[in-house]
Write an enzyme that holds these catalytic residues in place. Structure first.
Site, PDB file in Angstrom:
ATOM      1  N   THR A 186     -18.571  43.744  -6.353  1.00  0.00           N
ATOM      2  CA  THR A 186     -17.864  44.371  -5.228  1.00  0.00           C
ATOM      3  C   THR A 186     -17.012  43.290  -4.568  1.00  0.00           C
ATOM      4  OG1 THR A 186     -19.653  43.827  -3.731  1.00  0.00           O
ATOM      5  CG2 THR A 186     -19.760  45.974  -4.791  1.00  0.00           C
ATOM      6  N   GLU A 331     -18.812  50.842  -6.968  1.00  0.00           N
ATOM      7  CA  GLU A 331     -20.157  51.412  -7.127  1.00  0.00           C
ATOM      8  C   GLU A 331     -20.149  52.776  -7.814  1.00  0.00           C
ATOM      9  OE1 GLU A 331     -19.076  49.832  -4.447  1.00  0.00           O
ATOM     10  OE2 GLU A 331     -20.683  48.765  -3.393  1.00  0.00           O
ATOM     11  N   LYS A 439     -12.951  52.650  17.929  1.00  0.00           N
ATOM     12  CA  LYS A 439     -13.803  53.418  18.845  1.00  0.00           C
ATOM     13  C   LYS A 439     -13.252  53.263  20.255  1.00  0.00           C
ATOM     14  CE  LYS A 439     -17.610  52.603  15.731  1.00  0.00           C
ATOM     15  NZ  LYS A 439     -17.345  51.340  15.049  1.00  0.00           N
ATOM     16  N   TRP A 444     -13.563  58.486  18.285  1.00  0.00           N
ATOM     17  CA  TRP A 444     -13.091  57.756  17.110  1.00  0.00           C
ATOM     18  C   TRP A 444     -11.628  58.064  16.814  1.00  0.00           C
ATOM     19  CZ3 TRP A 444     -17.237  57.846  12.640  1.00  0.00           C
ATOM     20  CH2 TRP A 444     -18.389  57.186  13.115  1.00  0.00           C
TER      21      TRP A 444
END
Ligand code: AMP
Length: 543
Positions: A186, A331, A439, A444
């Site tokens: 990753t 993944e 935020k 959001w």
């Protein structure tokens, strides 16, 4: 009662055997590091991959050892894809854009036993050679005549010499399909990178899903040029899917600039390509500058980061190239969703269709997905409510290499770290990475929407929206903009451009103009770097 069908394992080598038997004459064309064009067939690929598998035996590589590669998209890298995994070993594709410290950390962690690399990466390899004790052999992917007279690497081997001595009749072993076939790390923006170890089974099932018409739609009729690197999540599985269906493959090597890509698209009759938005930006700029268009390309797959709607329009309206927006991650091997409209949606207005195409799409068969709130409870598919995206499926990671970081799963689901909505028709839209969400006063704000709007302004080349600290609202959006060469643009003009396009309180508080936005090793914007630089930009202003 069990079914009574044959027990035939799903193996990477079976993809190649199929291509050799049924599409033996199909071409594979590569622009080499040397600059020339190389061309051969699936039949020759298969023979050279068998030779390579036998050469790994001659080198004494363990039966399930890791074989590192540091290479561009090209035919020799493809031989490694099949020769290494087919022989039962693990293909570990290293990302050459990483820093030497990170690259040697990864090669040590994977315990690579041998490293195959392109000549352009000799300096990187020389920098890490001493630091990776597990690597016993270094092999340059080159002809004998291209071997350097001297190198800091003792006993540097020549790839062509190596496979010339090896056995062209090597027999692919009948492996357990659960056995590891390849390894990718990753990008590790938080903490060390983690190894995702794919199996033969997961790779073959993923290839089948990739090739489906409502996914990346691969067939023998297509000429596929993956711009997405083979060192990043197996080039989205295209080197496997192309073999499975017998498509012509075209590899760009190191030449990823607009001019070189365009020339290859045209000379080889490329019909489908795939890559991250930053690469397409260069291609579109070039094609528009020379006033040309694409004669054969009819589809481009864009993923890795959100595809800006302005780019979608440019491809579709100016060049007649259909954009397929797709989402995935290391993944997930990587494909999770693809944005192919349903038949009923074809009747919508152009603008309505664009609104859907901007989403990351619907799950391919094999991937199950859901969105959850902070309490872990599943959220509705109403196209409005956003929550963390969780997935599961036979090509989704179960645990990382060496159990790093403990189990990543929550009740059998993999939390992606992406924040998304899902509409009633099942189209998923990423609104942000969880760590990039802004935020503001307890609400959001999704940064991707704000970036897409900025990038549809004709004077904007690239835009990133980050959370900047704010005395009253905790965080507010701050827009970082790179202007197109020679373009004039003011802060006020950018802010006015948002009017009527979003809720007023989403409008960024300020705009900062920069020369370039830092990009990571896989072409994504490094927002963490921008946050470090600009997070205090709004403090003291308009509290
Ligand atoms: P990687 O594992 O390096 O391929 O990165 C995977 C991440 O890239 C995902 O979790 C998303 O955050 C992002 N990503 C991939 N495709 C898209 C897309 N089409 N739109 C937005 N973000 C994407």
């Amino acid at each position: 009662m069990n079914g009574l069908m044959m027990q035939q394992p799903l193996l990477v080598s079976s993809l190649l055997t199929h291509a050799e038997r049924h599409h033996g004459d199909q071409q594979i064309v590569s622009r080499r590091v040397e600059g020339d064009i190389h061309r051969y067939s699936y039949r020759e690929l298969a023979e050279r991959a068998r030779r390579l598998a036998s050469a790994l035996d001659l080198l004494g590589i363990s039966e399930d050892g890791c074989v590192g590669t540091l290479a561009w998209n090209g035919y020799r890298h493809l031989e490694l894809y099949y020769g290494v995994s087919g022989s039962g070993r693990v293909l570990h594709t290293l990302n050459p854009r990483l820093h030497a410290d990170q690259m040697s950390w990864i090669a040590n962690h994977a315990e690579d036993e041998v490293l195959f690399f392109d000549a352009s990466f000799l300096p990187q390899v020389e920098a890490i050679a001493e630091r990776v004790k597990s690597i016993r052999h270094f092999v340059l992917l080159a002809d004998r005549s291209a071997m350097p007279a001297s190198s800091k690497i003792p006993k540097l081997l020549c790839y062509e010499d190596l496979i010339e001595q090896a056995n062209p009749d090597f027999e692919w072993p009948l492996l357990d399909e659960q056995r590891a076939s390849s390894l990718c790390y990753t990008s590790g923006t938080t903490g060390n990178p983690k190894g995702v170890l794919y199996s033969h089974r997961s790779t073959v099932l993923h290839s089948m899903a990739v090739a489906l018409p409502d996914a990346l739609s691969c067939s023998a009729a297509e000429v596929i040029l993956p711009v997405v690197p083979m060192f990043h999540v197996n080039a989205w599985g295209l080197p496997y899917a192309a073999c499975m269906v017998g498509a012509k493959l075209v590899f760009p090597g190191p030449a990823l600039d607009g001019k070189s890509l365009y020339e290859l698209f045209e000379s080889e009759g490329v019909t489908v390509s795939a890559g991250v938005p930053t690469v397409w930006q260069g291609l579109l700029t070039y094609v528009e500058a020379i006033g040309r268009s694409f004669s054969t390309m009819h589809r481009t797959i864009i993923g890795g980061s959100a595809c800006p709607p302005a780019m979608m329009r440019a491809f579709q309206e100016n060049h007649g190239v259909q954009v397929l927006h797709a989402w995935g991650m290391t993944e997930l091997s990587p494909l999770g969703t693809a944005c192919v409209l349903k038949p009923s949606q074809q009747r919508l207005t152009t603008e309505q269709r664009y609104a859907i195409q901007g989403k990351q799409g619907r799950a391919v068969f094999g991937i199950d997905m859901k969105i959850v709130g902070a309490d872990g409870a599943e959220l509705p598919w109403d196209g409005k409510t956003s929550g963390e995206l969780l997935v599961r499926g036979p090509w989704v990671v179960g645990e990382y290499l060496h159990g790093e970081g403990g189990s990543p799963l929550v009740d059998g689901w993999f939390p992606t770290g992406d924040v998304a909505t899902i509409c009633p028709e099942g189209f998923m839209q990423i609104t942000d990475r969880a760590k990039d969400v802004i935020k503001s006063g307890g609400e959001w704000i999704g940064s991707i929407d704000l970036e897409n709007i900025a990038m549809s302004h004709p004077a904007v080349a690239m835009a990133a929206c980050i959370a900047a600290r704010h005395a009253k609202w905790d965080e507010r959006p701050l827009l970082i903009v790179v202007k197109k060469p020679g373009a004039e643009l003011s802060r006020e003009e950018v802010l006015q451009f948002y009017e009527g396009k979003i809720a007023k309180w989403w409008t960024p508080d300020d705009v900062v103009f920069v020369d370039a936005i830092p990009l990571g090793a896989t072409g994504k914007m490094l927002k963490q770097r921008l946050r470090e630089q600009f997070q205090n930009h709004l403090l003291g202003e308009r509290a």
